[in-house]
Motif scaffolding. Structure first.
Motif, PDB file in Angstrom:
ATOM      1  N   LYS A   1       0.841  -1.193   0.000  1.00 13.31           N
ATOM      2  CA  LYS A   1       0.000   0.000   0.000  1.00 13.31           C
ATOM      3  C   LYS A   1       0.879   1.247   0.000  1.00 13.31           C
ATOM      4  N   VAL A   2       0.527   2.212  -0.828  1.00 13.74           N
ATOM      5  CA  VAL A   2       1.267   3.471  -0.905  1.00 13.74           C
ATOM      6  C   VAL A   2       0.698   4.435   0.138  1.00 13.74           C
ATOM      7  N   PRO A   3       1.554   4.963   1.016  1.00 12.29           N
ATOM      8  CA  PRO A   3       1.075   5.915   2.020  1.00 12.29           C
ATOM      9  C   PRO A   3       0.449   7.154   1.371  1.00 12.29           C
ATOM     10  N   GLU A   4      -0.637   7.632   1.954  1.00 14.27           N
ATOM     11  CA  GLU A   4      -1.358   8.773   1.385  1.00 14.27           C
ATOM     12  C   GLU A   4      -0.573  10.076   1.448  1.00 14.27           C
ATOM     13  N   LYS A   5       0.513  10.127   2.178  1.00 14.54           N
ATOM     14  CA  LYS A   5       1.320  11.359   2.229  1.00 14.54           C
ATOM     15  C   LYS A   5       1.909  11.696   0.863  1.00 14.54           C
ATOM     16  N   TYR A   6       1.933  10.710  -0.044  1.00 18.77           N
ATOM     17  CA  TYR A   6       2.519  10.920  -1.365  1.00 18.77           C
ATOM     18  C   TYR A   6       1.574  11.584  -2.355  1.00 18.77           C
ATOM     19  N   TYR A   7       0.300  11.683  -2.038  1.00 17.15           N
ATOM     20  CA  TYR A   7      -0.625  12.261  -3.014  1.00 17.15           C
ATOM     21  C   TYR A   7      -1.793  12.941  -2.309  1.00 17.15           C
ATOM     22  N   ASP A   8      -2.387  13.904  -3.026  1.00 14.76           N
ATOM     23  CA  ASP A   8      -3.565  14.604  -2.520  1.00 14.76           C
ATOM     24  C   ASP A   8      -4.853  14.028  -3.100  1.00 14.76           C
ATOM     25  N   GLU A   9      -4.731  13.404  -4.256  1.00 13.40           N
ATOM     26  CA  GLU A   9      -5.904  12.799  -4.889  1.00 13.40           C
ATOM     27  C   GLU A   9      -5.472  11.616  -5.742  1.00 13.40           C
ATOM     28  N   VAL A  10      -6.412  10.737  -5.994  1.00 15.91           N
ATOM     29  CA  VAL A  10      -6.187   9.656  -6.947  1.00 15.91           C
ATOM     30  C   VAL A  10      -6.718  10.171  -8.283  1.00 15.91           C
ATOM     31  N   PHE A  11      -5.846  10.186  -9.271  1.00 15.99           N
ATOM     32  CA  PHE A  11      -6.211  10.700 -10.594  1.00 15.99           C
ATOM     33  C   PHE A  11      -6.451   9.512 -11.515  1.00 15.99           C
ATOM     34  N   GLU A  12      -7.640   9.460 -12.080  1.00 18.37           N
ATOM     35  CA  GLU A  12      -7.978   8.389 -13.019  1.00 18.37           C
ATOM     36  C   GLU A  12      -7.650   8.855 -14.433  1.00 18.37           C
ATOM     37  N   PHE A  13      -6.983   7.992 -15.195  1.00 15.61           N
ATOM     38  CA  PHE A  13      -6.593   8.351 -16.556  1.00 15.61           C
ATOM     39  C   PHE A  13      -6.720   7.152 -17.475  1.00 15.61           C
ATOM     40  N   ASN A  14      -6.719   7.442 -18.772  1.00 23.78           N
ATOM     41  CA  ASN A  14      -6.727   6.379 -19.774  1.00 23.78           C
ATOM     42  C   ASN A  14      -5.290   5.975 -20.049  1.00 23.78           C
ATOM     43  N   GLY A  15      -4.969   4.740 -19.716  1.00 26.72           N
ATOM     44  CA  GLY A  15      -3.625   4.237 -19.951  1.00 26.72           C
ATOM     45  C   GLY A  15      -3.474   3.719 -21.370  1.00 26.72           C
ATOM     46  N   GLN A  16      -2.439   2.918 -21.568  1.00 30.39           N
ATOM     47  CA  GLN A  16      -2.221   2.327 -22.889  1.00 30.39           C
ATOM     48  C   GLN A  16      -3.458   1.538 -23.296  1.00 30.39           C
ATOM     49  N   TRP A  17      -3.812   1.636 -24.570  1.00 27.39           N
ATOM     50  CA  TRP A  17      -4.993   0.981 -25.139  1.00 27.39           C
ATOM     51  C   TRP A  17      -6.271   1.382 -24.407  1.00 27.39           C
ATOM     52  N   ASP A  18      -6.274   2.593 -23.838  1.00 28.45           N
ATOM     53  CA  ASP A  18      -7.419   3.156 -23.107  1.00 28.45           C
ATOM     54  C   ASP A  18      -7.836   2.333 -21.886  1.00 28.45           C
TER      55      ASP A  18
END
Length: 128
Positions: free
Chosen positions: A2-19
């Motif tokens: 699990k990645v500690p939340e101190k590393y980010y303010d939000e989870v950003f959803e994006f289209n990766g390779q092949w959408d």
């Protein structure tokens, strides 16, 4: 892992390779008139493309979503410390320049030292 939340303010959803639906941690800091986009790999919480393989496409999607110009930001990739015994999972931060902006032949990944990271945000209380 699990990645500690101190590393980010939000989870950003994006289209990766092949959408493929993908996610990264995102922190945006503006310091001394410069906007820094800090994307963090989420490992097991990302169902799709890693931030490194998404590259320029991820930068474009963040800029479109947040109203930034690609040429006016500094793009940083963070591989967070996950407290693993494997050194592969130690914290690393890279400043990335993409050929679509810089005119080079390939992306340039430059690992930042801890002192360089601190110098980007010398007074965190004055950064937004």
């Amino acid at each position: 892992m699990k990645v500690p939340e101190k590393y980010y303010d939000e989870v950003f959803e994006f289209n990766g390779q092949w959408d493929v639906p993908s996610k990264c941690g995102l922190k945006i800091r503006t310091c001394n008139g410069t906007a820094y986009l800090i994307v963090t790999e989420l490992y097991q919480d990302n169902p799709g493309t890693s931030v490194t393989y998404a590259g320029y496409s991820l930068l474009k999607q963040i800029c479109e979503s947040k109203g930034f110009s690609e040429k006016d930001v500094i793009y940083l990739e963070c591989n967070p410390d996950t407290n693993s015994k494997l050194s592969f999972y130690d914290e690393e931060v890279f400043q990335v320049s993409f050929p679509e902006i810089s005119g080079t032949d390939s992306p340039d990944y430059r690992q930042l030292s801890p002192d360089e990271i601190k110098s980007l945000f010398p007074d965190p209380d004055k950064c937004t």
